[in-house]
Design a protein around this motif. Structure first.
Motif, PDB file in Angstrom:
ATOM      1  N   CYS A   4      40.559  30.980  51.932  1.00 25.52           N
ATOM      2  CA  CYS A   4      39.809  31.925  51.101  1.00 25.52           C
ATOM      3  C   CYS A   4      40.244  33.350  51.440  1.00 25.52           C
ATOM      4  O   CYS A   4      40.256  33.737  52.606  1.00 25.52           O
ATOM      5  CB  CYS A   4      38.317  31.767  51.367  1.00 25.52           C
ATOM      6  SG  CYS A   4      37.310  33.036  50.576  1.00 25.52           S
ATOM      7  N   CYS A  54      36.881  35.420  52.875  1.00 26.60           N
ATOM      8  CA  CYS A  54      36.250  35.173  54.177  1.00 26.60           C
ATOM      9  C   CYS A  54      37.144  34.449  55.177  1.00 26.60           C
ATOM     10  O   CYS A  54      36.780  34.333  56.347  1.00 26.60           O
ATOM     11  CB  CYS A  54      34.952  34.388  53.995  1.00 26.60           C
ATOM     12  SG  CYS A  54      35.199  32.666  53.538  1.00 26.60           S
ATOM     13  N   CYS A  76      36.734  30.689  48.407  1.00 26.95           N
ATOM     14  CA  CYS A  76      36.101  29.396  48.658  1.00 26.95           C
ATOM     15  C   CYS A  76      34.785  29.275  47.895  1.00 26.95           C
ATOM     16  O   CYS A  76      34.277  30.251  47.345  1.00 26.95           O
ATOM     17  CB  CYS A  76      35.849  29.232  50.161  1.00 26.95           C
ATOM     18  SG  CYS A  76      34.539  30.286  50.816  1.00 26.95           S
ATOM     19  N   CYS A 116      31.976  31.745  48.884  1.00 27.68           N
ATOM     20  CA  CYS A 116      32.102  33.099  48.335  1.00 27.68           C
ATOM     21  C   CYS A 116      31.889  33.106  46.816  1.00 27.68           C
ATOM     22  O   CYS A 116      31.437  34.104  46.264  1.00 27.68           O
ATOM     23  CB  CYS A 116      33.468  33.687  48.668  1.00 27.68           C
ATOM     24  SG  CYS A 116      33.695  33.991  50.437  1.00 27.68           S
TER      25      CYS A 116
HETATM   26 ZN   LIG Z   1      35.182  32.435  51.237  1.00 28.12          ZN
END
Ligand SMILES: [Zn+2]
Length: 115
Positions: free
Chosen positions: A6, A9, A54, A57
């Motif tokens: 991701c 994050c 991801c 998120c």
């Molecule tokens: Zn993420």
């Protein structure tokens, strides 16, 4: 069923899960070719148009026409691992297999200035 990192994050997620992977992936390819990207989310979610994120998120990202909101599905991993659990070398090794074990490690580490 490929694994990606991701961009928001740093956690690992599966491209088949409730995230924006394919939309952002196509937009990144278009951007690289100098083409316009397709915008389908509300303006407040602009980041998600061309960053693969991801399902944690992406939770709540809504289409501009209100047709859909990204939500985690039953197949989504509840506890995702952060890339640092495996380390850069291991993830690059997975990517080099070219079998979908990992699809964006090189790009990710470039984007965070580690390559
Ligand atoms: Zn993420």
């Amino acid at each position: 069923m490929s694994i990606f990192i991701c961009e928001k994050c740093g956690k690992l997620d599966n491209t088949a899960c409730g995230n924006n992977y394919w939309h952002a992936f196509v937009n990144k390819c278009n951007q690289a070719d100098g083409k316009e990207i397709s915008k389908c989310y509300k303006p407040s979610f602009e980041y998600f148009e061309n960053h693969v994120c991801c399902s944690d998120c992406c939770e709540g990202v809504t289409y501009s026409d209100n047709s859909r909101t990204l939500r985690k599905r039953s197949i989504d991993a509840r506890e995702k691992d952060h890339w640092t659990k495996f380390g850069k070398e291991k993830l690059l090794e997975w990517e080099s297999r070219n079998d979908g074990s990992m699809v964006n490690a090189t790009e990710y580490f470039k984007s965070i200035g580690q390559m």
